[in-house]
Scaffold this motif. Structure first.
Motif, PDB file in Angstrom:
ATOM      1  N   ALA A 142      44.176  38.263  46.052  1.00  0.00           N
ATOM      2  CA  ALA A 142      42.915  37.979  45.357  1.00  0.00           C
ATOM      3  C   ALA A 142      43.172  37.338  44.003  1.00  0.00           C
ATOM      4  O   ALA A 142      42.455  36.418  43.588  1.00  0.00           O
ATOM      5  CB  ALA A 142      42.107  39.266  45.191  1.00  0.00           C
ATOM      6  N   ASN A 143      44.226  37.813  43.322  1.00  0.00           N
ATOM      7  CA  ASN A 143      44.581  37.276  42.009  1.00  0.00           C
ATOM      8  C   ASN A 143      44.909  35.786  42.096  1.00  0.00           C
ATOM      9  O   ASN A 143      44.367  34.952  41.364  1.00  0.00           O
ATOM     10  CB  ASN A 143      45.780  38.061  41.462  1.00  0.00           C
ATOM     11  CG  ASN A 143      46.127  37.711  40.035  1.00  0.00           C
ATOM     12  OD1 ASN A 143      46.075  36.558  39.631  1.00  0.00           O
ATOM     13  ND2 ASN A 143      46.517  38.688  39.252  1.00  0.00           N
ATOM     14  N   LEU A 192      40.159  43.835  46.292  1.00  0.00           N
ATOM     15  CA  LEU A 192      40.060  42.382  46.191  1.00  0.00           C
ATOM     16  C   LEU A 192      39.300  41.968  44.930  1.00  0.00           C
ATOM     17  O   LEU A 192      39.692  41.013  44.242  1.00  0.00           O
ATOM     18  CB  LEU A 192      39.366  41.818  47.439  1.00  0.00           C
ATOM     19  CG  LEU A 192      40.178  41.901  48.744  1.00  0.00           C
ATOM     20  CD1 LEU A 192      39.303  41.509  49.932  1.00  0.00           C
ATOM     21  CD2 LEU A 192      41.416  41.010  48.677  1.00  0.00           C
ATOM     22  N   VAL A 193      38.211  42.688  44.632  1.00  0.00           N
ATOM     23  CA  VAL A 193      37.462  42.403  43.404  1.00  0.00           C
ATOM     24  C   VAL A 193      38.345  42.658  42.181  1.00  0.00           C
ATOM     25  O   VAL A 193      38.339  41.881  41.214  1.00  0.00           O
ATOM     26  CB  VAL A 193      36.176  43.248  43.339  1.00  0.00           C
ATOM     27  CG1 VAL A 193      35.516  43.138  41.972  1.00  0.00           C
ATOM     28  CG2 VAL A 193      35.200  42.806  44.419  1.00  0.00           C
ATOM     29  N   ALA A 194      39.125  43.758  42.207  1.00  0.00           N
ATOM     30  CA  ALA A 194      40.022  44.071  41.088  1.00  0.00           C
ATOM     31  C   ALA A 194      41.046  42.963  40.895  1.00  0.00           C
ATOM     32  O   ALA A 194      41.363  42.583  39.759  1.00  0.00           O
ATOM     33  CB  ALA A 194      40.719  45.405  41.335  1.00  0.00           C
ATOM     34  N   PRO A 200      37.616  45.933  49.825  1.00  0.00           N
ATOM     35  CA  PRO A 200      36.758  45.061  48.992  1.00  0.00           C
ATOM     36  C   PRO A 200      36.906  45.332  47.501  1.00  0.00           C
ATOM     37  O   PRO A 200      36.960  44.387  46.695  1.00  0.00           O
ATOM     38  CB  PRO A 200      35.340  45.382  49.495  1.00  0.00           C
ATOM     39  CG  PRO A 200      35.530  45.840  50.895  1.00  0.00           C
ATOM     40  CD  PRO A 200      36.826  46.594  50.879  1.00  0.00           C
ATOM     41  N   PHE A 201      36.995  46.630  47.118  1.00  0.00           N
ATOM     42  CA  PHE A 201      37.156  46.949  45.703  1.00  0.00           C
ATOM     43  C   PHE A 201      38.471  46.403  45.172  1.00  0.00           C
ATOM     44  O   PHE A 201      38.539  45.854  44.065  1.00  0.00           O
ATOM     45  CB  PHE A 201      37.098  48.458  45.469  1.00  0.00           C
ATOM     46  CG  PHE A 201      37.358  48.850  44.039  1.00  0.00           C
ATOM     47  CD1 PHE A 201      36.328  48.896  43.119  1.00  0.00           C
ATOM     48  CD2 PHE A 201      38.648  49.136  43.595  1.00  0.00           C
ATOM     49  CE1 PHE A 201      36.563  49.226  41.795  1.00  0.00           C
ATOM     50  CE2 PHE A 201      38.901  49.474  42.276  1.00  0.00           C
ATOM     51  CZ  PHE A 201      37.850  49.524  41.373  1.00  0.00           C
ATOM     52  N   ALA A 238      40.655  39.782  41.716  1.00  0.00           N
ATOM     53  CA  ALA A 238      39.960  38.620  41.169  1.00  0.00           C
ATOM     54  C   ALA A 238      39.720  38.791  39.668  1.00  0.00           C
ATOM     55  O   ALA A 238      39.904  37.852  38.882  1.00  0.00           O
ATOM     56  CB  ALA A 238      38.640  38.414  41.905  1.00  0.00           C
ATOM     57  N   LEU A 239      39.316  40.011  39.274  1.00  0.00           N
ATOM     58  CA  LEU A 239      39.088  40.275  37.850  1.00  0.00           C
ATOM     59  C   LEU A 239      40.396  40.198  37.058  1.00  0.00           C
ATOM     60  O   LEU A 239      40.410  39.776  35.901  1.00  0.00           O
ATOM     61  CB  LEU A 239      38.445  41.650  37.667  1.00  0.00           C
ATOM     62  CG  LEU A 239      36.987  41.758  38.113  1.00  0.00           C
ATOM     63  CD1 LEU A 239      36.508  43.206  38.008  1.00  0.00           C
ATOM     64  CD2 LEU A 239      36.094  40.855  37.272  1.00  0.00           C
ATOM     65  N   THR A 267      41.970  33.511  43.235  1.00  0.00           N
ATOM     66  CA  THR A 267      41.040  33.312  42.117  1.00  0.00           C
ATOM     67  C   THR A 267      41.645  32.376  41.079  1.00  0.00           C
ATOM     68  O   THR A 267      40.949  31.523  40.508  1.00  0.00           O
ATOM     69  CB  THR A 267      40.692  34.659  41.461  1.00  0.00           C
ATOM     70  OG1 THR A 267      40.156  35.537  42.446  1.00  0.00           O
ATOM     71  CG2 THR A 267      39.667  34.480  40.355  1.00  0.00           C
ATOM     72  N   THR A 317      38.990  43.556  31.606  1.00  0.00           N
ATOM     73  CA  THR A 317      38.833  42.936  32.922  1.00  0.00           C
ATOM     74  C   THR A 317      40.056  43.198  33.795  1.00  0.00           C
ATOM     75  O   THR A 317      39.936  43.568  34.967  1.00  0.00           O
ATOM     76  CB  THR A 317      38.619  41.418  32.763  1.00  0.00           C
ATOM     77  OG1 THR A 317      37.517  41.187  31.892  1.00  0.00           O
ATOM     78  CG2 THR A 317      38.346  40.771  34.096  1.00  0.00           C
TER      79      THR A 317
END
Length: 309
Positions: free
Chosen positions: A267-268, A11-13, A8-9, A15-16, A271, A240
């Motif tokens: 994720a990148n 994936l968030v990275a 999850p971390f 997206a950011l 997004t 970011t």
């Protein structure tokens, strides 16, 4: 620790990172000079990580850990910045779609190769067909997404007199170095022990290079009208995107280069598809049609194969 708990971390990275890319595009438009824009984007990263290191200066590396540090470890940030340079120099010549498709495909396949062969201190897993099938699915997905990527409104340089395909080898090398830079950063973190010190040491040479190039090529410069259009969030683009680099420092050894870069890229791009579809953060609106959605599905299927097998 179960590596899946870190997904999850990551994936968030990712997206950011996509959000940071879009913010950087807006910053570059306002700063006019790409080297000035890159310097403004990267300088806050060094400030933040250096401040965190001063607040949390322990643990510190010993002479023993420094002595075991590979010579290439401090160059992880510079290796990753080659792709940034490629985007600055060549994206207007080859187009955003081919550029992103080539760099990300090279990134995915290079990551799988490093995992399989155990390069740069990674634990070699040997050849496993399912992750490679997943990597190929991701590469096809990247192509489907990239082929419909708008060029962000940039004008083509029709007068450069160079066949854009002659630039493809450099772009592929940039994608490989992008993957290698993540692993080198992990080696740097192992040697320097303190993650904040490692992040500072990784980004500092990048800022030095961009500032130096700007001093050598200080024109064009933004006008007062250009600067008046800078929004408060634009200079935060680098910070970011730096979350992904910091994640690589901490987690690549645990989850493997293939899974880390695969999750990050998935994720990148997902997004990015959302940002383009809705026209967020000032991006040119590009609706997510069948080609993009099909590419996204292939990427998700590919990362499942890489992560599970």
């Amino acid at each position: 620790m179960n590596p899946a708990l870190l997904y999850p971390f990551i994936l968030v990275a990712g997206a950011l990172q996509a959000l940071g890319n879009s913010m950087n595009a807006q910053l570059r438009g306002r700063m006019v000079n790409p080297w000035l824009a890159a310097s403004v984007s990267f300088a806050p990263i060094v400030f933040v990580f250096a401040t965190l290191f001063l607040m949390m200066p322990t643990p510190l590396p010993s002479l023993d850990t420094l002595g075991k540090m590979p010579w290439y470890a401090p160059l992880g940030g510079v290796a990753g910045a080659v792709a940034v340079f490629g985007g600055l120099a060549f994206i207007d010549k080859v187009g955003a779609g081919p550029f992103n498709g080539l760099t990300l495909t090279a990134n995915i396949l290079a990551s799988l190769a490093m995992d399989s062969l155990g390069l740069f201190g990674l634990q070699g897993s040997g050849f496993k067909p399912m992750p490679w099938i997943g990597g190929l699915l991701m590469a096809v997905g990247v192509v489907f997404i990239a082929r419909t990527t708008a060029d962000k409104g940039e004008e083509k340089d029709e007068g450069h007199g160079l066949n854009p395909k002659l630039l493809y080898p450099f772009i592929i090398v940039a994608g490989i170095l992008q993957a290698v830079g993540v692993v080198w950063n992990a080696q740097l973190r192992g040697a320097l022990v303190n993650p904040w010190l490692a992040a500072t040491a990784s980004f500092l040479p990048v800022v030095f290079v961009f500032v130096l190039v700007f001093l050598l090529r200080p024109t064009p410069l933004p006008t007062r009208q250009d600067l008046s259009g800078v929004r408060w969030w634009m200079p935060l683009a680098g910070i970011t995107g730096a979350v992904a680099v910091f994640g690589g420092l901490l987690f690549v050894d645990t989850v493997g280069a293939g899974a880390f870069n695969g999750l990050l890229i998935t994720a990148n791009l997902l997004t990015s598809v959302a940002l383009d579809h809705f026209g967020w953060v000032g991006m040119k609106q590009v609706k997510a049609g069948p080609s993009r959605l099909g590419g996204a599905a292939l990427m998700v299927a590919g990362i499942v194969l890489i992560s599970v097998f």
